[in-house]
Design a protein around this motif. Structure first.
Motif, PDB file in Angstrom:
ATOM      1  N   GLY A  30       0.722  77.894  32.897  1.00  0.00           N
ATOM      2  CA  GLY A  30      -0.045  76.667  32.696  1.00  0.00           C
ATOM      3  C   GLY A  30       0.546  75.793  31.605  1.00  0.00           C
ATOM      4  O   GLY A  30       0.595  74.563  31.734  1.00  0.00           O
ATOM      5  N   ALA A  33       3.657  74.175  33.032  1.00  0.00           N
ATOM      6  CA  ALA A  33       3.297  73.117  33.974  1.00  0.00           C
ATOM      7  C   ALA A  33       2.759  71.899  33.233  1.00  0.00           C
ATOM      8  O   ALA A  33       3.087  70.754  33.592  1.00  0.00           O
ATOM      9  N   ALA A  34       1.955  72.098  32.198  1.00  0.00           N
ATOM     10  CA  ALA A  34       1.437  70.976  31.416  1.00  0.00           C
ATOM     11  C   ALA A  34       2.551  70.249  30.679  1.00  0.00           C
ATOM     12  O   ALA A  34       2.523  69.022  30.530  1.00  0.00           O
ATOM     13  N   HIS A  37       4.122  68.138  33.286  1.00  0.00           N
ATOM     14  CA  HIS A  37       3.183  67.092  33.695  1.00  0.00           C
ATOM     15  C   HIS A  37       3.143  65.969  32.665  1.00  0.00           C
ATOM     16  O   HIS A  37       3.379  64.806  32.991  1.00  0.00           O
ATOM     17  N   TRP A  46       0.493  67.109  39.761  1.00  0.00           N
ATOM     18  CA  TRP A  46       0.038  68.355  40.389  1.00  0.00           C
ATOM     19  C   TRP A  46       1.168  69.288  40.814  1.00  0.00           C
ATOM     20  O   TRP A  46       0.970  70.488  40.926  1.00  0.00           O
ATOM     21  N   TYR A  49       2.054  72.492  38.621  1.00  0.00           N
ATOM     22  CA  TYR A  49       1.051  73.559  38.721  1.00  0.00           C
ATOM     23  C   TYR A  49       1.183  74.310  40.040  1.00  0.00           C
ATOM     24  O   TYR A  49       1.098  75.535  40.090  1.00  0.00           O
ATOM     25  N   PHE A  53       2.420  78.258  39.260  1.00  0.00           N
ATOM     26  CA  PHE A  53       1.399  79.304  39.259  1.00  0.00           C
ATOM     27  C   PHE A  53       1.705  80.473  40.189  1.00  0.00           C
ATOM     28  O   PHE A  53       1.299  81.590  39.901  1.00  0.00           O
TER      29      PHE A  53
END
Length: 161
Positions: A30, A33-34, A37, A46, A49, A53
């Motif tokens: 996470g 991914a953040a 992002h 999106w 993520y 994941f």
């Protein structure tokens, strides 16, 4: 058929990673991914993520792929299967439980380079099986298992440790 075969096994264990590794792995995915992002609109919102994941799921399942299993061969003699390797019990001369406190010594200086080792660092105890096979250069097996006494009992071997 496979479920019937497993039901007949005196011992079967999958060497799963600890449950607390799962939230940590998802937290790391996470965060990554953040970081990708970073508040960007569109696909970058999106896609990281969705792509990152599944990675910890695959990694943790891959780390948990190994099994320790005892079952009878065609003649009914117990046989130990550690992942893809197998060992008939008639080649075992001695067996012992390696306690978690003695694991570092068994895996350190005392380890014979010719030994067969299936070690999982997240599992404390191990089973030591000393071989008596003149055709095999492997002196012993060291296998990680959560229940070493049950493995030895399924093989019909007395525990020396």
């Amino acid at each position: 058929m496979d479920n019937e075969k497993r039901a007949a096994d005196p011992y079967s264990e999958r060497l799963w990673v600890p449950l607390w590794w799962w939230p940590i792995a998802f937290a790391i995915a996470g965060l990554l991914a953040a970081e990708i992002h970073m508040g960007a609109p569109g696909v970058r919102a999106w896609l990281p993520y969705a792509l990152l994941f599944p990675v910890p799921v695959w990694v943790l399942l891959w780390l948990s792929r190994h099994r320790v299993r005892v079952h009878g061969d065609a003649s009914g003699t117990p046989e130990l299967h550690a992942d893809r390797a197998h060992l008939p019990v008639n080649f075992v001369s001695r067996a012992a439980v390696v306690a978690p406190t003695a694991k570092s010594a068994a895996m350190g200086r005392q380890l014979d380079p010719a030994a067969y080792v299936q070690h999982r660092p997240w599992i404390g105890p191990m089973v030591l099986l000393v071989l008596d096979d003149p055709d095999d250069p492997t002196p012993y097996w060291l296998i990680s298992t959560r229940h070493p006494e049950r493995v030895l009992a399924a093989l019909g071997l007395p525990s020396a440790g």
